[in-house]
Write an enzyme that holds these catalytic residues in place. Structure first.
Site, PDB file in Angstrom:
ATOM      1  N   ASP A   1       0.600  -1.559   0.227  1.00  0.00           N
ATOM      2  CA  ASP A   1      -0.262  -0.186   0.415  1.00  0.00           C
ATOM      3  C   ASP A   1       0.968   1.171   0.063  1.00  0.00           C
ATOM      4  OD1 ASP A   1      -2.747   0.171   0.779  1.00  0.00           O
ATOM      5  OD2 ASP A   1      -1.999   1.843   1.000  1.00  0.00           O
TER       6      ASP A   1
ATOM      7  N   GLY B   1     -13.760   6.809  -2.573  1.00  0.00           N
ATOM      8  CA  GLY B   1     -14.411   7.065  -1.347  1.00  0.00           C
ATOM      9  C   GLY B   1     -15.671   6.959  -1.714  1.00  0.00           C
TER      10      GLY B   1
ATOM     11  N   TYR C   1     -14.097   8.630 -11.443  1.00  0.00           N
ATOM     12  CA  TYR C   1     -14.114   6.834 -10.866  1.00  0.00           C
ATOM     13  C   TYR C   1     -14.158   6.108 -11.944  1.00  0.00           C
ATOM     14  CZ  TYR C   1     -14.463   3.581  -7.273  1.00  0.00           C
ATOM     15  OH  TYR C   1     -14.317   2.871  -6.495  1.00  0.00           O
TER      16      TYR C   1
ATOM     17  N   ALA D   1     -21.637   5.479   3.092  1.00  0.00           N
ATOM     18  CA  ALA D   1     -23.280   5.641   3.404  1.00  0.00           C
ATOM     19  C   ALA D   1     -22.859   4.618   4.771  1.00  0.00           C
ATOM     20  CB  ALA D   1     -24.201   5.222   2.225  1.00  0.00           C
TER      21      ALA D   1
ATOM     22  N   GLN E   1     -33.361   7.326  -2.134  1.00  0.00           N
ATOM     23  CA  GLN E   1     -32.444   7.278  -2.867  1.00  0.00           C
ATOM     24  C   GLN E   1     -32.132   5.409  -3.057  1.00  0.00           C
ATOM     25  OE1 GLN E   1     -31.604   9.551  -0.816  1.00  0.00           O
ATOM     26  NE2 GLN E   1     -29.265  10.270  -0.680  1.00  0.00           N
TER      27      GLN E   1
ATOM     28  N   ARG F   1     -29.902   1.666  -2.682  1.00  0.00           N
ATOM     29  CA  ARG F   1     -28.958   0.833  -3.323  1.00  0.00           C
ATOM     30  C   ARG F   1     -28.447  -0.162  -2.646  1.00  0.00           C
ATOM     31  NH1 ARG F   1     -28.033   5.646  -5.586  1.00  0.00           N
ATOM     32  NH2 ARG F   1     -26.338   6.314  -4.997  1.00  0.00           N
TER      33      ARG F   1
HETATM   34  P1  NAD Z   1      -9.821   1.605   0.143  1.00  0.00           P
HETATM   35  O1  NAD Z   1      -9.471   2.933  -0.427  1.00  0.00           O
HETATM   36  O2  NAD Z   1      -9.666   1.171   1.876  1.00  0.00           O
HETATM   37  O3  NAD Z   1      -8.491   0.817  -0.133  1.00  0.00           O
HETATM   38  C1  NAD Z   1      -7.507   0.969  -1.042  1.00  0.00           C
HETATM   39  C2  NAD Z   1      -6.542   1.027  -0.866  1.00  0.00           C
HETATM   40  O4  NAD Z   1      -5.414   1.508  -2.075  1.00  0.00           O
HETATM   41  C3  NAD Z   1      -6.109   2.272   0.116  1.00  0.00           C
HETATM   42  O5  NAD Z   1      -5.636   1.662   1.408  1.00  0.00           O
HETATM   43  C4  NAD Z   1      -4.903   3.694  -0.655  1.00  0.00           C
HETATM   44  O6  NAD Z   1      -3.989   3.501   0.508  1.00  0.00           O
HETATM   45  C5  NAD Z   1      -4.131   2.284  -1.613  1.00  0.00           C
HETATM   46  N1  NAD Z   1      -3.719   3.035  -2.923  1.00  0.00           N
HETATM   47  C6  NAD Z   1      -4.224   3.484  -3.351  1.00  0.00           C
HETATM   48  N2  NAD Z   1      -3.557   4.160  -5.093  1.00  0.00           N
HETATM   49  C7  NAD Z   1      -2.214   3.743  -4.515  1.00  0.00           C
HETATM   50  C8  NAD Z   1      -1.341   3.791  -5.202  1.00  0.00           C
HETATM   51  N3  NAD Z   1      -0.893   4.321  -6.276  1.00  0.00           N
HETATM   52  N4  NAD Z   1       0.001   2.628  -4.817  1.00  0.00           N
HETATM   53  C9  NAD Z   1       0.166   1.528  -3.458  1.00  0.00           C
HETATM   54  N5  NAD Z   1      -1.399   1.447  -2.517  1.00  0.00           N
HETATM   55  C10 NAD Z   1      -2.259   2.724  -3.332  1.00  0.00           C
HETATM   56  O7  NAD Z   1     -10.546   0.626  -0.898  1.00  0.00           O
HETATM   57  P2  NAD Z   1     -11.815  -0.331  -0.811  1.00  0.00           P
HETATM   58  O8  NAD Z   1     -13.284  -0.014  -0.004  1.00  0.00           O
HETATM   59  O9  NAD Z   1     -11.094  -0.891  -0.133  1.00  0.00           O
HETATM   60  O10 NAD Z   1     -11.692  -0.178  -2.225  1.00  0.00           O
HETATM   61  C11 NAD Z   1     -10.470  -1.566  -2.370  1.00  0.00           C
HETATM   62  C12 NAD Z   1     -11.223  -1.568  -4.140  1.00  0.00           C
HETATM   63  O11 NAD Z   1     -12.350  -1.665  -4.499  1.00  0.00           O
HETATM   64  C13 NAD Z   1     -10.945  -0.447  -4.791  1.00  0.00           C
HETATM   65  O12 NAD Z   1     -10.178  -0.368  -6.492  1.00  0.00           O
HETATM   66  C14 NAD Z   1     -11.892   0.162  -5.274  1.00  0.00           C
HETATM   67  O13 NAD Z   1     -12.021   1.393  -6.035  1.00  0.00           O
HETATM   68  C15 NAD Z   1     -12.929  -0.792  -5.916  1.00  0.00           C
HETATM   69  N6  NAD Z   1     -14.568  -0.495  -4.751  1.00  0.00           N
HETATM   70  C16 NAD Z   1     -14.657  -0.906  -3.772  1.00  0.00           C
HETATM   71  C17 NAD Z   1     -16.177  -0.682  -3.521  1.00  0.00           C
HETATM   72  C18 NAD Z   1     -16.401  -0.681  -1.821  1.00  0.00           C
HETATM   73  O14 NAD Z   1     -17.988  -0.383  -1.975  1.00  0.00           O
HETATM   74  N7  NAD Z   1     -15.608  -0.572  -0.843  1.00  0.00           N
HETATM   75  C19 NAD Z   1     -17.049  -0.359  -4.491  1.00  0.00           C
HETATM   76  C20 NAD Z   1     -17.287  -0.500  -5.713  1.00  0.00           C
HETATM   77  C21 NAD Z   1     -15.376  -0.857  -6.098  1.00  0.00           C
END
Ligand code: NAD
Length: 324
Positions: A33, A78, A148, A192, A219, A221
């Protein structure tokens, strides 16, 4: 059989839970990370934990080296409050998936998973709270969430072409709103379920039972508990299915319904103060699970009530601890 597995974004919410599960199944896990270790939601001492910025090519090469499988969960993301106001930052995550895919290809990594999102779906199909659940074909013609969602759709496409052109075994799942403990609950990136859990916990602790709700609350979800997300991701990577697929719950609820549920879990009654100017995202969205049931004979099934009870309990402890 034990495998060497990289979890990119392992310091994040879903990544932390995935590392935990992969370790419990006897794998050797490298968790990477960009955040400093103090800010990881979970640091598992049995994993090889590295602080690297995977948007940089050299870092991705180092991370992919020697791996049998990769889960790419690293992204700048986020809730709606974050993604509606940080479109460029969200799009820059394309560097991470690009460099990691290239590194995986050069290192001969066996299987590559990419975490896409329901935000890829065409906005015109999500204008009514009384939804028709989104099937995988609803992403095209493309009109995803600006910033996004475009990045996610592009990166899905790149995974597909790395498979077609280079023979890489790539998989990509469209997650629908994942929630659970050990994730973002404050600071502006929270989604949310965690935000509502925090507001209800604060109401309970303070005795002021009026809470702010973004939008009119009508809304709709669906929300998937993180254990289902991890299970579905692992099943997909192990499967032969290599096209886009939803991983989401199909239990639809309105935001007002979610507030009522969390208040009931907390054992209080709340008065809602609706902020109609706050970011709300699409009007309604649900996951059509026809394909996942067909392909995996499985779908996310942990009920929202069960998942929110665990999430609320964890968020309540965080709120209490933050107040010293
Ligand atoms: P999160 O933000 O908790 O985790 C993502 C992690 O990626 C973070 O810890 C961040 O520091 C790390 N990161 C970002 N840029 C980086 C880089 N350049 N190098 C190394 N690490 C990096 O989010 P999450 O909820 O755990 O989501 C994980 C994945 O699932 C993401 O790709 C997100 O887009 C996808 N996603 C999540 C949701 C959800 O509801 N949480 C929904 C759809 C998709």
């Amino acid at each position: 059989m034990s495998k060497k597995i990289l979890v990119a974004g392992g310091g994040g919410f879903i990544g932390g839970h995935l590392v935990d599960r992969l370790l419990k199944e006897g794998n050797e896990v490298r968790s990477v990370d960009v955040k400093s270790f103090d800010n990881w939601y979970q640091v598992h001492s049995e994993a090889e934990n590295l602080e690297l910025d995977l948007s940089e090519k050299e870092a991705s090469i180092k991370a992919a080296d020697g791996m049998d499988e990769i889960y790419c969960l690293a992204a700048d993301m986020g809730g709606m409050g974050f993604i509606e106001n940080n479109k460029a930052l969200c799009m820059l995550s394309v560097l991470t998936n690009t460099h990691l895919l290239m590194a995986a290809k050069d290192a001969g990594v066996g299987r590559y998973f990419y975490a896409s999102s329901a935000c890829v779906y065409n906005g015109d199909k999500q204008t009514d709270a009384d939804v028709i659940a989104l099937a995988e074909s609803d992403a095209y013609p493309a009109l995803p969430e600006d910033g996004y969602g475009w990045e996610k759709l592009f990166s899905e496409r790149m995974c597909r072409h790395f498979r077609e052109d280079y023979g890489m075994e790539t998989r990509y799942a469209r997650y629908h709103n994942v929630y659970g403990p050990e994730g973002t609950w404050t600071g502006g990136r929270e989604k949310a379920p965690a935000a509502i859990a925090r507001k209800v916990a604060e109401a309970k602790i303070s005795g002021n039972h009026t809470i702010e709700v973004w939008g009119d609350g009508l809304q709709t979800r669906s929300f998937m508990y993180v254990d289902d997300c991890v299970e579905g991701s692992m099943r997909l990577l192990a499967s032969d299915f290599n096209d886009a697929i939803n991983i989401g719950s199909s239990e639809l609820i309105s935001i007002n319904g979610l507030v009522d549920m969390v208040a009931d879990i907390a054992g209080i009654e709340v008065t809602r103060n609706h902020d109609l100017t706050a970011p709300q995202g699409v009007r309604g969205r649900n996951s059509d699970n026809t394909l996942i049931k067909e392909v995996m004979n499985w779908e996310p099934s942990i009920s929202l009530r069960t998942g929110m009870e665990k999430t609320y309990a964890w968020v309540y402890d965080q709120v209490l601890a933050s107040k010293g």
